[in-house]
Design a protein around this motif. Structure first.
Motif, PDB file in Angstrom:
ATOM      1  N   TRP A   3     -15.308 -41.215  13.128  1.00  0.00           N
ATOM      2  CA  TRP A   3     -14.412 -41.473  11.999  1.00  0.00           C
ATOM      3  C   TRP A   3     -14.118 -42.972  11.858  1.00  0.00           C
ATOM      4  O   TRP A   3     -13.584 -43.410  10.846  1.00  0.00           O
ATOM      5  CB  TRP A   3     -13.089 -40.717  12.177  1.00  0.00           C
TER       6      TRP A   3
ATOM      7  N   SER B 131     -14.468 -30.320  13.608  1.00  0.00           N
ATOM      8  CA  SER B 131     -13.362 -29.440  13.208  1.00  0.00           C
ATOM      9  C   SER B 131     -12.006 -30.153  13.257  1.00  0.00           C
ATOM     10  O   SER B 131     -11.005 -29.619  12.798  1.00  0.00           O
ATOM     11  CB  SER B 131     -13.323 -28.224  14.135  1.00  0.00           C
ATOM     12  N   ALA B 132     -11.981 -31.367  13.801  1.00  0.00           N
ATOM     13  CA  ALA B 132     -10.712 -32.087  13.954  1.00  0.00           C
ATOM     14  C   ALA B 132     -10.369 -32.873  12.685  1.00  0.00           C
ATOM     15  O   ALA B 132     -11.075 -32.802  11.679  1.00  0.00           O
ATOM     16  CB  ALA B 132     -10.805 -33.043  15.147  1.00  0.00           C
ATOM     17  N   SER B 133      -9.265 -33.595  12.757  1.00  0.00           N
ATOM     18  CA  SER B 133      -8.832 -34.424  11.636  1.00  0.00           C
ATOM     19  C   SER B 133      -8.869 -35.886  12.041  1.00  0.00           C
ATOM     20  O   SER B 133      -8.934 -36.212  13.231  1.00  0.00           O
ATOM     21  CB  SER B 133      -7.413 -34.049  11.229  1.00  0.00           C
TER      22      SER B 133
ATOM     23  N   GLN C 236      -6.320 -36.392   7.728  1.00  0.00           N
ATOM     24  CA  GLN C 236      -7.316 -35.855   6.797  1.00  0.00           C
ATOM     25  C   GLN C 236      -8.377 -35.070   7.601  1.00  0.00           C
ATOM     26  O   GLN C 236      -8.953 -35.609   8.541  1.00  0.00           O
ATOM     27  CB  GLN C 236      -7.953 -37.083   6.131  1.00  0.00           C
ATOM     28  N   PRO C 237      -8.654 -33.804   7.250  1.00  0.00           N
ATOM     29  CA  PRO C 237      -9.694 -33.077   8.001  1.00  0.00           C
ATOM     30  C   PRO C 237     -11.056 -33.774   7.852  1.00  0.00           C
ATOM     31  O   PRO C 237     -11.434 -34.164   6.741  1.00  0.00           O
ATOM     32  CB  PRO C 237      -9.713 -31.695   7.345  1.00  0.00           C
TER      33      PRO C 237
ATOM     34  N   ARG D 179     -13.938 -32.573   7.908  1.00  0.00           N
ATOM     35  CA  ARG D 179     -14.819 -31.796   7.029  1.00  0.00           C
ATOM     36  C   ARG D 179     -14.623 -32.125   5.547  1.00  0.00           C
ATOM     37  O   ARG D 179     -15.487 -31.828   4.736  1.00  0.00           O
ATOM     38  CB  ARG D 179     -14.569 -30.307   7.233  1.00  0.00           C
ATOM     39  N   GLU D 180     -13.486 -32.680   5.196  1.00  0.00           N
ATOM     40  CA  GLU D 180     -13.231 -32.960   3.770  1.00  0.00           C
ATOM     41  C   GLU D 180     -13.719 -34.340   3.336  1.00  0.00           C
ATOM     42  O   GLU D 180     -13.534 -34.741   2.189  1.00  0.00           O
ATOM     43  CB  GLU D 180     -11.732 -32.803   3.472  1.00  0.00           C
TER      44      GLU D 180
END
Lengths: 197, 474
Positions: free
Chosen positions: B290, B301-303, B332-333, B335-336
């Motif tokens: 990230w 699966s984390a944010s 913010q996830p 995955r998004e």
């Protein structure tokens, strides 16, 4: 290589950790085939910001970079060292350097000095409070001094000797050419060759 | 006391040992490319020196090479000059070169192993930090700077201060859908970008032993991102099977002698590592970054983490800077996160198994609207193999771009770059600020996550594709 004995100069505090080699000199600068002319590429992206520490008028002519931990991570590009030197830095102080960068710096006469983070913090506070303060890095005494700061640093004796004398590694190694030839004579035949000779 | 694998290989290469001096090590294989060699050849020329062992040296063009229109002159004159400089230097000094257009051209760390030049127990160097890749064969392989490139060219040796040794033991089996890339990203997040500094890492344990050679190369490749100069895996039957029959692998009696020696290249039971890390494979999941260094990663699966959650002040500041640069907000996830570019390639994940894995997920699916997907094979040989298997068609039918071999968008020295603000899911090795193009934002992922992300347009794992369409053959 240029010899390094002692150096005194004003500092640039770089309060960032993990300053990687892509920040020090972006890849598009690596297309040059010389060792000079990299000064404008040093921290190129950050220098676009007028407020970036290197752009401040009081930091012009500074020669000692005081950086956060893990300075020089990433690629093996020696261009990162050349860029710092071309810009005018003589020495970089940090609590931790990436290995390859450290090796490259010492082979070019850019002295990388490891000091505890609390000493780095003290140097940051000092130069931020008064940018005209000078820091002395003395390789003979293995000591960094500035008003109110005195810190010993370590550097292995062999690297120190080569820096103090400004010696070129290749000529030192070639004094032992016989040892290399003797080793080559006993290498196993199954080791691969790139050419058929 | 027993010795570790790294110590055995080191000891077998000591040319000269003297009190108070670094050991002088013999170098078995020196790989060259256009970026870090010109100043080294210049140094030789200035001092009237030759290349001592042209038969242990090989060069290829990779960092600058375009991945489109390779039959036309290179548009960027500076890139062209650098490639021409390498060609001139190799001709002058008698070094074997695989230039753009040659069937053996490709990313230097893909080319060495596929030619069979990388073998267990060797010392391998290159002016490139990802030389650690070759450690997958039980070689001691590390990146060097240009001064050292010149040193090896002139003497075939390097003075080296000793490394410390670290064992990273991965127990158990990787869960389905979890790859070598996820594993190494998780390892780096665990030990940090500086955690391996001064160490040679030996990866061991059941999960490592079960990996293919290509997966092992992915692991060792990213050792440098944990700060380690080298990563190693003990050679075994998987290694020998990969090597047997390759162009430069030993033949006949030499093969038998080599295998006998290679089987001794294991850490002795009584050996002690300076540091040990243990990872349970069963706890791992697809992993992505990230932030702006490879240690800033988390399970998919984390944010996005809150910088305030870091206790170390410099890590906290680094996280704040990273979120700002990456345009992300805490919580913010992952995955998004939507991407506009997907890059599959590089010395980390540009080999045939990587392309197969990505193609398997893309077969019968489409790259999402507004997403550009680049597939860049690691070498011409990888590209030819992929074409033979029809993978190029799978990629182009899905809407991805099938390109020529090279480093490409991993570091954006050629025209393959992100534009400012663009976001990529990339199978490469570094998510540094601006690495893939000025202002570009990089999330490091596995080839499987890259393919799933390309289809869905946001960071995703293969499992997320189940409702899009069942993958072929399942």
């Amino acid at each position: 290589m240029e010899a390094f004995t002692t150096h005194t100069g004003r500092a640039v505090p770089l309060r960032r950790s993990n300053v990687d080699t892509d920040q020090i000199i972006p890849a598009h600068w690596l297309k040059k085939v010389t060792r000079d002319g990299f000064e404008d590429g040093l921290f190129e992206a950050w220098r676009k910001d007028e407020e970036f520490i290197l752009n401040r008028p009081e930091r012009q002519g500074a020669t000692v970079l005081v950086a956060g931990p893990d300075f020089g991570t990433g690629s093996s590009r020696e261009h990162a060292v050349w860029a710092l030197q071309n810009y005018g830095f003589k020495t970089v102080i940090s609590s931790r350097f990436a290995d390859i960068f450290r090796g490259n710096s010492l082979k070019n006469g850019l002295l990388t000095v490891v000091l505890p983070q609390r000493t780095v913090d003290a140097l940051w506070e000092l130069t931020e409070a008064d940018p005209t303060v000078e820091i002395t890095v003395d390789l003979v005494a293995r000591k960094v001094t500035a008003p109110g700061v005195e810190a010993d640093f370590e550097l292995d004796e062999n690297a120190r000797w080569r820096l103090l004398e400004g010696l070129d590694d290749i000529s030192i190694t070639l004094r032992h050419e016989e040892d290399i030839a003797a080793y080559e004579a006993k290498r196993p035949s199954f080791k691969p060759r790139t050419l058929t000779v | 006391m027993g010795r570790t694998l790294a110590e055995k290989v080191w000891d077998d290469h000591v040319v000269r040992r003297a009190e108070g001096e670094p050991d002088l090590l013999f170098i078995d294989l020196h790989l060259l490319h256009e970026v870090t060699s010109p100043q080294a050849f210049d140094g030789l020329r200035k001092n009237g020196r030759r290349v001592r062992r042209t038969d242990l040296t090989i060069a290829t063009e990779d960092h600058n090479t375009p991945t489109l229109d390779i039959d036309k002159p290179i548009a960027d004159p500076v890139s062209r000059t650098q490639l021409e400089t390498l060609r001139k230097n190799c001709a002058e000094f008698g070094v074997r070169l695989h230039p753009l257009g040659d069937v053996e051209q490709g990313v230097v760390h893909v080319v060495g192993p596929q030619l069979g030049l990388t073998q267990p127990g060797m010392t391998v160097v290159c002016g490139d930090s990802h030389t650690s890749t070759h450690g997958a064969f039980g070689a001691l392989a590390f990146g060097i700077g240009t001064s050292q490139v010149e040193h090896v060219l002139a003497t075939q040796t390097l003075p080296m201060a000793p490394f410390r040794t670290m064992a990273v033991t991965v127990n158990g089996e990787l869960p389905e859908g979890v790859t070598a890339k996820d594993l190494i990203l998780a390892i780096i997040a665990r030990i940090g970008t500086g955690g391996g500094q001064g160490y040679v890492i030996e990866y061991r344990g059941e999960a490592i032993e079960k990996l293919s050679m290509e997966a092992r190369m992915t692991i060792c490749n990213m050792s440098i991102e944990a700060g380690a100069r080298a990563g190693m895996i003990a050679p075994d039957d998987t290694t020998f099977a990969y090597l047997e029959g390759r162009e430069h692998a030993p033949k006949g009696a030499d093969w038998d002698a080599a295998v006998e020696y290679w089987r001794t290249l294991r850490t002795d039971s009584g050996a002690v590592f300076d540091h040990e890390v243990v990872i349970e494979a069963s706890e791992l999941a697809p992993f992505v970054t990230w932030g702006t260094n490879p240690g800033q990663g988390a399970p998919l699966s984390a944010s996005v983490p809150d910088p305030a959650s870091f206790t170390d002040p410099s890590e906290k500041l680094a996280a704040e800077n990273a979120l700002k640069y990456m345009g992300l907000t805490a919580g913010q996830p992952l995955r998004e996160i939507a991407v506009d570019t997907v890059f599959v390639g590089s010395c980390t994940n540009g080999r045939i198994e990587d392309l197969r894995a990505a193609a398997a997920l893309l077969r019968g699916r489409k790259v999402a609207d507004g997403v550009r997907m680049l597939v860049v094979p690691g070498s011409v040989r990888v590209a030819l193999q992929a074409v033979e298997e029809g993978l190029d068609k799978v990629f182009t039918e899905a809407g991805a771009e099938w390109r020529h071999a090279g480093c490409s968008m991993c570091l954006g020295m050629n025209p393959d770059q992100l534009k400012p603000g663009e976001r990529s899911a990339s199978t490469s090795n570094r998510n540094f600020e601006g690495r893939q193009g000025k202002g570009g934002r990089t999330h490091l992922v596995s080839p499987q996550v890259a393919a799933a992300t390309a289809v869905l347009g946001h960071l995703a794992s293969p499992a997320d594709l189940s409702d899009v369409r069942e993958p072929a053959g399942v």
